[in-house]
Each structure stands twice: as structure tokens, then as C-alpha cells.
Design a protein around this motif. Structure first.
Motif, PDB file in Angstrom:
ATOM      1  N   ILE A   1      14.587  -4.088  -5.435  1.00 59.95           N
ATOM      2  CA  ILE A   1      13.335  -3.343  -5.319  1.00 59.95           C
ATOM      3  C   ILE A   1      12.933  -3.134  -3.860  1.00 59.95           C
ATOM      4  N   LEU A   2      13.335  -4.044  -2.979  1.00 66.12           N
ATOM      5  CA  LEU A   2      12.971  -3.898  -1.566  1.00 66.12           C
ATOM      6  C   LEU A   2      13.679  -2.720  -0.910  1.00 66.12           C
ATOM      7  N   ASN A   3      14.770  -2.245  -1.510  1.00 62.57           N
ATOM      8  CA  ASN A   3      15.470  -1.087  -0.960  1.00 62.57           C
ATOM      9  C   ASN A   3      14.647   0.198  -1.084  1.00 62.57           C
ATOM     10  N   GLN A   4      13.588   0.181  -1.901  1.00 61.75           N
ATOM     11  CA  GLN A   4      12.727   1.347  -2.058  1.00 61.75           C
ATOM     12  C   GLN A   4      11.721   1.493  -0.920  1.00 61.75           C
ATOM     13  N   ILE A   5      11.574   0.448  -0.124  1.00 68.14           N
ATOM     14  CA  ILE A   5      10.573   0.467   0.939  1.00 68.14           C
ATOM     15  C   ILE A   5      11.162   1.153   2.167  1.00 68.14           C
ATOM     16  N   PRO A   6      10.521   2.231   2.627  1.00 67.30           N
ATOM     17  CA  PRO A   6      11.038   2.946   3.799  1.00 67.30           C
ATOM     18  C   PRO A   6      10.992   2.063   5.052  1.00 67.30           C
ATOM     19  N   PRO A   7      11.886   2.312   6.018  1.00 66.44           N
ATOM     20  CA  PRO A   7      11.879   1.553   7.266  1.00 66.44           C
ATOM     21  C   PRO A   7      10.506   1.611   7.951  1.00 66.44           C
ATOM     22  N   GLY A   8      10.071   0.478   8.475  1.00 65.57           N
ATOM     23  CA  GLY A   8       8.792   0.413   9.172  1.00 65.57           C
ATOM     24  C   GLY A   8       7.599   0.168   8.269  1.00 65.57           C
ATOM     25  N   MET A   9       7.811   0.125   6.961  1.00 64.37           N
ATOM     26  CA  MET A   9       6.723  -0.117   6.018  1.00 64.37           C
ATOM     27  C   MET A   9       6.762  -1.576   5.569  1.00 64.37           C
ATOM     28  N   ALA A  10       5.676  -2.040   4.970  1.00 63.38           N
ATOM     29  CA  ALA A  10       5.551  -3.449   4.590  1.00 63.38           C
ATOM     30  C   ALA A  10       5.329  -3.606   3.088  1.00 63.38           C
ATOM     31  N   VAL A  11       5.619  -4.812   2.606  1.00 63.57           N
ATOM     32  CA  VAL A  11       5.333  -5.196   1.229  1.00 63.57           C
ATOM     33  C   VAL A  11       4.378  -6.380   1.288  1.00 63.57           C
ATOM     34  N   ASN A  12       3.436  -6.427   0.362  1.00 68.06           N
ATOM     35  CA  ASN A  12       2.491  -7.538   0.298  1.00 68.06           C
ATOM     36  C   ASN A  12       2.659  -8.248  -1.047  1.00 68.06           C
ATOM     37  N   VAL A  13       2.728  -9.572  -1.001  1.00 66.43           N
ATOM     38  CA  VAL A  13       2.880 -10.391  -2.207  1.00 66.43           C
ATOM     39  C   VAL A  13       1.858 -11.519  -2.162  1.00 66.43           C
ATOM     40  N   ASP A  14       1.621 -12.160  -3.316  1.00 63.53           N
ATOM     41  CA  ASP A  14       0.673 -13.274  -3.303  1.00 63.53           C
ATOM     42  C   ASP A  14       1.335 -14.514  -2.703  1.00 63.53           C
ATOM     43  N   LYS A  15       0.528 -15.556  -2.489  1.00 64.42           N
ATOM     44  CA  LYS A  15       1.002 -16.723  -1.739  1.00 64.42           C
ATOM     45  C   LYS A  15       2.123 -17.497  -2.432  1.00 64.42           C
TER      46      LYS A  15
END
Length: 113
Positions: free
Chosen positions: A87-101
Motif C-alpha cells: 500500500i505504501l507504493n501508492q504514496i507519491p514521492p515527497g508525500m507522507a502517511v500518518n498512522v496511529d501510535k
């Protein structure tokens, strides 16, 4: 796009290039009669047999077709699901993902870039 972000998101992250909010969700299943299947479905977090989905949404809660991969056994960890689903391959370069602790994927994110 920033105008659509909730004010609370902008306060917390500023104008960060956040692409995805990611978490896992589980639903309870019946206890399987096959011991190996029951062992795979068993979620120590929920103390029951479950199916688990990794879900991704944008900052205003919209999901898209590829942001909700297929279900996995409840015993599978969030990090393993993150790697397996790619799923992380869907994130464009330079963008971020946020997840809970409790969603520990820092090392996986570092490998992806």
C-alpha cells in the motif's frame, strides 16, 4: 486540496504533504473448526478470531479502490500487512502517511522512501 482538510488536521500537521491516513480494522469471525485456520485468524489484540483489513484514506476520509486491499487473517501484524499489500507504493514521492501510535511502520516507510 488544503481547503478541504479539517482545521484540526491543519493545526496538527500544518501544510505537510500528507497523502494518506492508514490504519487496520478487524471484524469478528466464527471460530474455525480447523486448528491451523483458527490459529491464523486468532487476534491476540481482540482475543477472538478476526479478519483484518488495512485501510487508507485521504485527510478528509475519502478512500479509493486500491486503498483497501483484501482481508488478512487477524493474527497478521500491521507491519506485515503493510509490506504484503504494498500500500505504501501508492504514496507519491515527497508525500507522507500518518498512522496511529500503535501502528509501527517507521522502518518499512524508510525502506520504501
Amino acid at each position: 486540496m488544503l481547503r478541504a482538510f479539517p482545521v484540526s488536521v491543519l493545526r496538527k500537521f500544518g501544510k505537510a504533504h500528507m497523502f494518506m491516513l492508514m490504519d487496520a480494522t478487524e471484524i469478528t469471525t466464527e471460530i474455525a473448526s480447523m486448528k491451523m485456520m483458527n490459529s491464523a485468524l486468532w487476534s491476540s489484540y481482540k482475543s477472538h478470531s478476526t479478519l483484518k483489513w488495512l485501510t487508507g484514506t485521504d485527510a478528509i476520509g475519502n478512500s479509493w479502490k486500491d486503498s483497501i486491499p483484501k482481508a488478512h487473517p487477524g493474527g497478521r501484524g500491521d507491519g506485515v500487512m503493510t509490506v504484503v499489500t504494498k500500500i505504501l507504493n501508492q504514496i507519491p514521492p515527497g508525500m507522507a502517511v500518518n498512522v496511529d501510535k500503535g501502528f509501527l511502520i517507521d522502518n518499512i516507510c524508510a525502506l520504501v522512501g
